[in-house]
Scaffold this motif. Structure first.
Motif: not given
Length: 417
Positions: A200-202, A207-214, A257-268
């Motif tokens: 799953y590619f999130f 946010a301005k606080s520096g935290k990121s949200y999916p 990809l360097k600039r993108y704010n994302c997370e790749l989740v792998i489930i087995l």
């Protein structure tokens, strides 16, 4: 450029940690405690062993004390304590003269020890009721404890800890297609059945606080090196995701990809052959964990005197750089279809480079949907720990861990010519 929000590569905010723990906690749920209490047994299985021990010790102790208090009250009202030394007195429970005595009698009754010095007489029928109820309660507690221990031991959650995911993911070109590759292996000898992997590619918003949200996720299909959905984990293998029109990486170039704010989740998902219990292992990759233009190094393999294959996991996480297109998979397809030359570069550095790099070289700047800057800085010391020496002569090699590695290597070399 300083990182904001205290979020760095050494302490990132992930949906799923690299050890497979989901970093999500629900709040504001109406009646949450009631819903959890109705599923008490599942809660007992999921909590730690220390809490199980405390709860069951407390359960046994409380029942012993409550029934001891009940027996003491009956004996006290009957006058057994006052007439304890009277020879012709017929007590409710023999050899009981204090609360300590009733407590010991309660333990002996519930655990069916029966030392023989204390016993029930026919003088007080109410004592029969207490013994009847306590016997049922004691049997229920012991059955629950035995069932809980068996359930916690047989669950396959711990089996996921012996599944090994590579610390990085690689994006490479193969046969005119861009592919995302992840290596996975099993530490144990026992087989895992029905292994399937999904991703799953999130997409995250900073946010301005520096935290990121999916804010959005895209499913990703991973297959084995033989393009099969069923993964064979007898030896370490590579999971391949073809970056096509359905992939969230379809329009992303190396710089995107360097600039993108994302997370790749792998489930087995798989089934333990020894117990037939299903289990799930998972991990995640952030943008700086995805190396553009790298392949995994070949694992060392040899045969011992008894004829068994010996796999060396020393190179499991190591990669080497390859000359790879820096454009997106979409642009690559357009250039190939139009017969245009494809711009390619060989990465000069990576997480596995042994050359000392400054912190500025690893600074990654993210841009959210509302154009708020999201800065991340990767600590150099964590990167240098994963060092590996690159061999430029092997940059064209297709390094897979399967037995057909040599065939794939020759095919890759011929394609590059």
């Amino acid at each position: 450029m300083a990182s904001t929000g205290g979020v760095t590569d050494s302490n990132p905010i992930r949906l799923v940690s690299t050890s497979g723990v989901t970093n999500i906690k629900g709040v504001g749920i109406s009646g949450k405690r009631i819903h959890f209490f109705t599923d008490f047994f599942t809660n007992m299985i999921e909590i730690k062993w220390s809490w199980n021990v405390v709860i069951f010790i407390g359960g046994f102790t409380i029942t012993w004390l409550l029934f001891a208090l009940y027996y003491w009250l009956v004996c006290h009202l009957h006058g057994d304590f006052i007439n304890y030394s009277t020879n012709d007195w017929n007590p409710c429970i023999t050899d009981v003269k204090s609360f300590a005595s009733t407590f010991l009698f309660s333990i002996e009754t519930q655990t069916t020890i029966g030392y023989g010095s204390r016993s029930v007489t026919e003088e007080c029928p109410v004592v029969y009721i207490g013994i009847f109820i306590q016997s049922i309660v004691g049997a229920g507690l012991q059955a629950a404890l035995a069932g809980l221990v068996v359930a916690k031991i047989r669950r396959a959650k711990k089996r996921a800890r012996t599944i090994l995911f590579s610390t990085v993911a690689c994006i490479v070109e193969e046969d005119g297609q861009m592919k995302l590759v992840i290596r996975v292996g099993d530490m144990r000898k026992s087989f895992i059945l029905n292994v399937q992997v999904k991703g799953y590619f999130f997409q995250k918003m900073a946010a301005k606080s520096g935290k990121s949200y999916p804010v959005k996720y895209h499913p990703m299909t991973f297959k084995g090196e033989d393009s099969s959905l069923q993964i064979f984990l007898a030896w370490p293998t590579q999971l391949v995701h073809v970056i096509d029109e359905r992939s969230p990486l379809w329009t992303m170039s190396r710089e995107d990809l360097k600039r993108y704010n994302c997370e790749l989740v792998i489930i087995l998902d798989g089934t333990v052959a020894a117990t037939s219990m299903p289990f799930q292992a998972q991990t995640s990759y952030l943008p700086w964990d995805i190396l553009w233009g790298h392949r995994f190094d070949t694992l060392g393999t040899k045969v011992n005197k008894s004829g068994a294959y010996i796999l060396n996991f020393a190179n499991f996480h190591k990669t080497h750089a390859l000359t790879t297109p820096v454009c997106s998979a979409c642009d690559l397809k357009k250039m190939i279809d139009a017969g245009l030359p494809v711009p390619k570069e060989c990465p000069k550095d990576s997480k596995h480079s042994q050359q000392p790099l400054s912190a500025d070289e690893f600074e990654v700047r993210f841009q959210s949907a509302d154009n708020d800057a999201y800065d991340q800085t990767t600590p150099v010391e964590n990167i240098n720990k994963l060092g590996v020496k690159f061999n430029s002569s092997d940059n064209s090699a297709f390094c897979h861990s399967t037995p057909d590695m040599n065939t794939r290597k020759r095919a890759s070399v011929m394609a590059s010519r």
